[in-house]
Design an enzyme around this catalytic site. Sequence first.
Site, short mmCIF file in Angstrom:
data_model
loop_
_atom_site.label_atom_id
_atom_site.label_comp_id
_atom_site.label_asym_id
_atom_site.label_seq_id
_atom_site.Cartn_x
_atom_site.Cartn_y
_atom_site.Cartn_z
N ASP A 1 31.53 25.27 -118.89
CA ASP A 1 30.88 24.04 -119.35
C ASP A 1 29.36 24.16 -119.30
O ASP A 1 28.66 23.89 -120.29
CB ASP A 1 31.36 22.88 -118.47
CG ASP A 1 30.77 21.53 -118.84
OD1 ASP A 1 29.53 21.43 -118.95
OD2 ASP A 1 31.53 20.57 -119.00
N LEU B 1 32.11 18.33 -120.73
CA LEU B 1 32.85 19.15 -121.69
C LEU B 1 34.16 19.63 -121.06
O LEU B 1 35.22 19.63 -121.70
CB LEU B 1 32.02 20.34 -122.15
CG LEU B 1 30.63 20.02 -122.71
CD1 LEU B 1 29.96 21.30 -123.20
CD2 LEU B 1 30.72 18.99 -123.83
N ASP B 2 34.10 20.04 -119.80
CA ASP B 2 35.31 20.46 -119.09
C ASP B 2 36.31 19.32 -119.00
O ASP B 2 37.49 19.46 -119.35
CB ASP B 2 34.95 20.92 -117.68
CG ASP B 2 34.79 22.42 -117.57
OD1 ASP B 2 35.41 23.15 -118.35
OD2 ASP B 2 34.04 22.87 -116.69
N HIS B 3 35.86 18.19 -118.47
CA HIS B 3 36.79 17.08 -118.23
C HIS B 3 37.38 16.55 -119.54
O HIS B 3 38.59 16.35 -119.65
CB HIS B 3 36.08 15.97 -117.47
CG HIS B 3 35.84 16.30 -116.03
ND1 HIS B 3 36.77 16.08 -115.05
CD2 HIS B 3 34.77 16.85 -115.41
CE1 HIS B 3 36.30 16.47 -113.88
NE2 HIS B 3 35.08 16.94 -114.07
N GLY C 1 39.85 18.90 -120.95
CA GLY C 1 41.09 18.83 -120.17
C GLY C 1 41.97 17.66 -120.59
O GLY C 1 43.19 17.81 -120.77
#
Length: 438
Positions: A307, A337-339, A342
Amino acid sequence: MDEIAKAFGTSPARVVGEGAWKSRFAVTELACQSMGAVGGAVADLVEALNLGPKPDVQVDRRLASLWFTWSIHPQGWEVPPSWDAIAGDYQTRDGWIKLHTNAPHHRAAALSVLECMADRDVVAQAVSGWDANALEDAIVEAGGAAAAMRSRAAWQVHPQGLAVASEPLVNWEHHHGQVREWQATADRPLEGLRVLDLTRVLAGPVATRTLAGFGADVLRVDPASWGEPGVVPDVTLGKRCCHLDLKTGSDKAVFQELLAQADVLVHGYRPGALDAMIGPDRPKNLIEVCLDAYGWTGPWSGRRGFDSLVQMSCGIADAGRSWSGSDKPHPLPVQALDHATGYFMAAAVISALTSAVRGDGIHRARLSLARTAKVLVNLEPVSGPEVTGSSPADLDDWIENSPWGPAKRLKPGIEVAGAPMRWDRPSAELGSSPASWD
């Protein structure tokens, strides 16, 4: 909103409450929309399974914002640091670069290129003699992870930026087949669904944690050499975790048995990497959802990334620098961006299940952090009270007896009427369960 609804075939969730992260970009809007995609997908699945009328879905703005940080709140102990001592931003001869050194082999690669010891001041001195792009290329070539800071304009004309811009948010592939029946109920629509989790920090573990929250049986697989001390307590909630090394014959055979009995495979391997270890064939009934950092086409499709690196590459950190008046990279307040990716991955799994239940075969999906970044930069922020962190009122009453000590969790940000998110297991240490579905 239209792009997200089109990607998953869901209706927008109702958003309630107030609050927003202070940022150049619409981080809270991304949180609400990505979590709303999950709730909408669950509602569609409940309807498709004939478990009752399609339930209402709502997302709480404040709680959605907070779930983009850490969900776990230790009671009387602390989560270990999640960043390596030399990871971070450094000034080069002509700009800035971020070194991502949390994994030991990435750390070793960066130090081998810089030819210096692991001391932050020494690393800074070594970096200052490089041009940013040249150092980025050298570290990546050595097997490390780094990203030079680019502007939005530079990314939009970069070969990889152009490639990502042409990709869909979710790249769907259709296959013939059907999922096996699982023990779905109206309140636990994923009960009995077997999810094999081959993901690391951070998007993939968020996806599988979300699936566990609606009842899925998630088994995470890691080699014994892997560790995420600052992340594991947060993201293994509701999962079992086992050790297997997919590069060895005996463990590979065990994994193939697990795969044959799984309903869903979620992984974060770069293009071709998993196929090289276990072969390209998958069970015909298997839903597969995978992600990478920089997209699935273009010259960087195989590049290692995280991220924080994608934020540097695609212009988010530079735009934040200008917006904040800083002379340094200014990233998002959270790893958005990660969350978000996901939650999009979790929505993709559930949407694929709905398609299979409706007789439309098996759908497999690919997503990327860089493509999620494109969603973010196109969203408009909504003003409201600034979110700065959680308060006791944001936490659930449930005491989680984790291996590290008692903890509380944030209240769920997604509310599906009649199917509340809850986790049947506390967080778990890596390798703490056998490599078995029993």
